[in-house]
Design an enzyme around this catalytic site. Structure first.
Site, PDB file in Angstrom:
ATOM      1  N   GLY A 239       0.752  -1.246   0.000  1.00 39.35           N
ATOM      2  CA  GLY A 239       0.000   0.000   0.000  1.00 39.35           C
ATOM      3  C   GLY A 239       0.778   1.290   0.000  1.00 39.35           C
ATOM      4  O   GLY A 239       0.185   2.363  -0.152  1.00 39.35           O
ATOM      5  N   GLU A 273       3.807  -6.633   1.835  1.00 39.84           N
ATOM      6  CA  GLU A 273       3.377  -7.058   0.497  1.00 39.84           C
ATOM      7  C   GLU A 273       3.373  -5.884  -0.476  1.00 39.84           C
ATOM      8  O   GLU A 273       2.335  -5.547  -1.048  1.00 39.84           O
ATOM      9  CB  GLU A 273       1.958  -7.652   0.575  1.00 39.84           C
ATOM     10  CG  GLU A 273       1.802  -8.787   1.567  1.00 39.84           C
ATOM     11  CD  GLU A 273       0.322  -9.157   1.819  1.00 39.84           C
ATOM     12  OE1 GLU A 273      -0.579  -8.478   1.283  1.00 39.84           O
ATOM     13  OE2 GLU A 273       0.089 -10.124   2.557  1.00 39.84           O
ATOM     14  N   PRO A 274       4.498  -5.219  -0.680  1.00 37.96           N
ATOM     15  CA  PRO A 274       4.489  -4.048  -1.552  1.00 37.96           C
ATOM     16  C   PRO A 274       4.418  -4.429  -3.031  1.00 37.96           C
ATOM     17  O   PRO A 274       5.047  -5.397  -3.460  1.00 37.96           O
ATOM     18  CB  PRO A 274       5.836  -3.381  -1.256  1.00 37.96           C
ATOM     19  CG  PRO A 274       6.727  -4.511  -0.851  1.00 37.96           C
ATOM     20  CD  PRO A 274       5.837  -5.510  -0.149  1.00 37.96           C
ATOM     21  N   ARG A 312      -5.639   2.637 -15.953  1.00 35.19           N
ATOM     22  CA  ARG A 312      -5.738   3.426 -14.722  1.00 35.19           C
ATOM     23  C   ARG A 312      -6.404   4.803 -14.912  1.00 35.19           C
ATOM     24  O   ARG A 312      -7.232   5.189 -14.093  1.00 35.19           O
ATOM     25  CB  ARG A 312      -4.363   3.575 -14.050  1.00 35.19           C
ATOM     26  CG  ARG A 312      -3.719   2.206 -13.706  1.00 35.19           C
ATOM     27  CD  ARG A 312      -2.539   2.311 -12.740  1.00 35.19           C
ATOM     28  NE  ARG A 312      -2.969   2.778 -11.452  1.00 35.19           N
ATOM     29  CZ  ARG A 312      -2.793   3.977 -10.987  1.00 35.19           C
ATOM     30  NH1 ARG A 312      -2.106   4.859 -11.685  1.00 35.19           N
ATOM     31  NH2 ARG A 312      -3.255   4.322  -9.810  1.00 35.19           N
ATOM     32  N   CYS A 343     -13.116   2.534 -28.773  1.00 32.02           N
ATOM     33  CA  CYS A 343     -14.401   3.212 -28.923  1.00 32.02           C
ATOM     34  C   CYS A 343     -15.105   3.381 -27.582  1.00 32.02           C
ATOM     35  O   CYS A 343     -16.114   2.725 -27.297  1.00 32.02           O
ATOM     36  CB  CYS A 343     -15.274   2.430 -29.891  1.00 32.02           C
ATOM     37  SG  CYS A 343     -14.461   2.286 -31.479  1.00 32.02           S
ATOM     38  N   TYR A 371       0.361  -1.960 -12.270  1.00 30.90           N
ATOM     39  CA  TYR A 371      -1.043  -1.987 -12.672  1.00 30.90           C
ATOM     40  C   TYR A 371      -1.235  -1.408 -14.075  1.00 30.90           C
ATOM     41  O   TYR A 371      -2.252  -0.783 -14.360  1.00 30.90           O
ATOM     42  CB  TYR A 371      -1.908  -1.255 -11.629  1.00 30.90           C
ATOM     43  CG  TYR A 371      -1.720  -1.813 -10.234  1.00 30.90           C
ATOM     44  CD1 TYR A 371      -2.141  -3.104  -9.929  1.00 30.90           C
ATOM     45  CD2 TYR A 371      -1.079  -1.074  -9.232  1.00 30.90           C
ATOM     46  CE1 TYR A 371      -1.952  -3.638  -8.660  1.00 30.90           C
ATOM     47  CE2 TYR A 371      -0.883  -1.601  -7.957  1.00 30.90           C
ATOM     48  CZ  TYR A 371      -1.322  -2.878  -7.680  1.00 30.90           C
ATOM     49  OH  TYR A 371      -1.122  -3.401  -6.430  1.00 30.90           O
TER      50      TYR A 371
HETATM   51  N1  LLP Z   1      -1.619  -6.968  -0.561  1.00 21.60           N
HETATM   52  C1  LLP Z   1      -2.941  -7.029  -0.788  1.00 21.60           C
HETATM   53  C2  LLP Z   1      -3.767  -7.947   0.001  1.00 21.60           C
HETATM   54  C3  LLP Z   1      -3.521  -6.199  -1.770  1.00 21.60           C
HETATM   55  O1  LLP Z   1      -4.828  -6.247  -1.985  1.00 21.60           O
HETATM   56  C4  LLP Z   1      -2.699  -5.313  -2.529  1.00 21.60           C
HETATM   57  C5  LLP Z   1      -3.262  -4.470  -3.566  1.00 21.60           C
HETATM   58  C6  LLP Z   1      -1.320  -5.305  -2.257  1.00 21.60           C
HETATM   59  C7  LLP Z   1      -0.817  -6.133  -1.270  1.00 21.60           C
HETATM   60  C8  LLP Z   1      -0.358  -4.423  -2.992  1.00 21.60           C
HETATM   61  O2  LLP Z   1      -0.629  -3.082  -2.779  1.00 21.60           O
HETATM   62  P1  LLP Z   1       0.347  -1.951  -3.363  1.00 21.60           P
HETATM   63  O3  LLP Z   1       1.651  -2.028  -2.588  1.00 21.60           O
HETATM   64  O4  LLP Z   1       0.565  -2.210  -4.812  1.00 21.60           O
HETATM   65  O5  LLP Z   1      -0.390  -0.707  -3.126  1.00 21.60           O
HETATM   66  N2  LLP Z   1      -5.220  -1.430  -9.587  1.00 21.60           N
HETATM   67  C9  LLP Z   1      -5.121  -0.394  -8.568  1.00 21.60           C
HETATM   68  C10 LLP Z   1      -4.483  -0.897  -7.307  1.00 21.60           C
HETATM   69  C11 LLP Z   1      -5.197  -2.061  -6.685  1.00 21.60           C
HETATM   70  C12 LLP Z   1      -4.499  -2.598  -5.464  1.00 21.60           C
HETATM   71  C13 LLP Z   1      -5.145  -3.833  -4.979  1.00 21.60           C
HETATM   72  N3  LLP Z   1      -4.499  -4.471  -3.889  1.00 21.60           N
HETATM   73  C14 LLP Z   1      -4.374   0.788  -9.168  1.00 21.60           C
HETATM   74  O6  LLP Z   1      -3.971   0.735 -10.311  1.00 21.60           O
HETATM   75  O7  LLP Z   1      -4.199   1.813  -8.503  1.00 21.60           O
END
Ligand code: LLP
Length: 418
Positions: A239, A273-274, A312, A343, A371
């Site tokens: 996150g 979990e980055p 996005r 389209c 993403y």
């Molecule tokens: N762990 C879990 C359980 C998650 O659901 C996610 C992301 C992550 C780790 C990784 O999070 P990050 O470090 O990437 O923020 N498609 C969207 C983002 C969706 C994220 C979903 N879960 C976008 O393009 O902004």
């Protein structure tokens, strides 16, 4: 450190001119810096110091095999959300014992595969899932390592579609009722409690919500200890946000330091979990201007990348920086909406951007490493883009552009009527 520079009017990624990649491999093209990805991962790793930890890269952010393989070699674990991601991690040389399996809808088949593979932990999201895992583990006579994803009910202050830690979200089990679920888990024959897990959202630009969530989870861990349930690891999810425009997210090192401080001397393995923060700013999307078009007061640059390549902006109104790959000193500067050929009115990559461009010029869409390709599709029967990884001054194609055959793979016509 930025891996993008402009030299003699040409945009470079590390020591490769982006224009040369477009000339050789065509557009749209995703291009990643190997060094940038490595640096981001190592920033996590190094900031951990003496802290017992496991950095599980969130595969969903970018699942290309070469990226998974690069991270596996640097020692990463992986956070997966499907059997497909599990297969990818294994194909890329990731170790099963470093995999955590998140997600609200794990199927019977996926759970079986993960148990047989011997993953590190299931992040359980519901009582029903716990029961299912117990039942499958019992039938295979394998002990399932589990943690329960708790929903700490903190507001991550991010886009509503990517905020996951509030009570009204579908994720996790309410922190106030989870004790009973842990007690139930501890009575089951084929699950072993390993940890507590939470993930409160994505693209967070402050440390405070993470620390809030952690404090609540640590209180839970104390209550579990009182109930005789001991916990080996704390998984704080992913996150951490990145800079797309003018956001000022904490540096990885500062974020880890704050968490370590909050953990104090507790003997817990810290799992993170980055996803985004490792790959987003290590990658760009290259696209060519097909047409310039004026409609009333508006000007459009119609480019060859679209929402099927990069969803996005259409889905989250996300802002991505867009610049020209080669300076165009002949063109006048105008304000354009950068749109794709799909389209849909929502098919745009950027709005109201000042650019000096002509037809045929190349654009670089920044912060596309996370993403981007992972959320791409074949909508409008568009083949998915080529992916290239740059290693200092050498470029490698890590995924070929899809062909017409790829587009129709597995399809067949109905038989002729008799
Ligand atoms: N762990 C879990 C359980 C998650 O659901 C996610 C992301 C992550 C780790 C990784 O999070 P990050 O470090 O990437 O923020 N498609 C969207 C983002 C969706 C994220 C979903 N879960 C976008 O393009 O902004």
């Amino acid at each position: 450190m930025s891996h993008f520079s402009r030299r003699d009017g040409q945009l470079y990624i590390d020591n490769v001119a982006l224009a040369s990649l477009a000339a050789e491999h065509g557009t749209p093209a995703y291009v990643y810096s190997k060094t940038a990805i490595s640096e981001q991962f190592l920033a996590y790793q190094n900031a951990m110091g003496e802290q017992n930890h496991l950095i599980c890269y969130a595969v969903k952010a970018n699942c290309s095999l070469a990226i998974l393989n690069l991270l596996a070699k640097l020692g990463a674990g992986f956070d997966i959300v499907s059997g497909g991601e599990l297969e990818r991690v294994l194909a890329a040389g990731g170790q099963a014992q470093k995999i955590v399996f998140s997600g609200v809808g794990k199927s019977h088949e996926e759970i079986t595969l993960a148990l047989q593979t011997g993953i590190h932990c299931f992040n359980i999201e519901s009582l029903a899932e716990l029961e299912r895992i117990q039942q499958i583990a019992q039938s295979l006579d394998i002990i399932a390592p589990i943690s329960i994803r708790v929903n700490p009910d903190v507001d991550a202050g991010t886009h509503p579609y990517i905020s996951t830690g509030l009570k009204e979200n579908k994720f996790g089990i309410d922190i106030d009722s989870v004790l009973a679920v842990y007690q139930h888990a501890s009575s089951l024959s084929h699950v072993m409690i390993k940890g507590v897990d939470c993930h409160i959202g994505s693209q967070l630009t402050e440390v405070a919500p993470f620390i809030d969530a952690m404090d609540r989870v640590l209180l839970l861990i104390d209550r579990l200890a009182e109930a005789g349930i001991s916990i080996e690891h704390l998984d704080l999810g992913g996150g951490l946000g990145v800079r797309y425009q003018d956001e000022q997210p904490p540096a990885i090192g500062d974020y880890i330091r704050a968490i370590r401080q909050g953990l104090g001397t507790r003997d817990l393995c810290l799992i993170l979990e980055p996803g985004r923060s490792i790959v987003a700013n290590a990658g760009v999307l290259l696209s060519k201007v097909e047409y310039l078009k004026a409609a009333g007061d508006k000007r459009f640059a119609i480019v060859d990348a679209a929402m099927n390549d990069m969803l996005r902006p259409a889905l989250y109104q996300a802002w991505l920086d867009i610049e020209t790959v080669s300076d165009n000193t002949q063109a006048s500067t105008d304000v354009y909406d950068i749109v794709g050929p799909v389209c849909e009115t929502g098919d745009f990559l950027g709005k109201q951007r000042s650019l000096a461009i002509d037809e045929g010029d190349l654009l670089c869409i920044h912060s596309a490493g996370a993403y981007g390709m992972a959320m791409s599709s074949n909508y409008n029967s568009r083949p998915r883009a080529v992916e290239i990884m740059v290693d200092n001054n050498v470029a490698h194609v890590i995924r070929a552009r899809e062909t017409k055959a790829d587009l129709m793979r597995g399809e067949s016509l109905l038989p002729d009527p008799r």
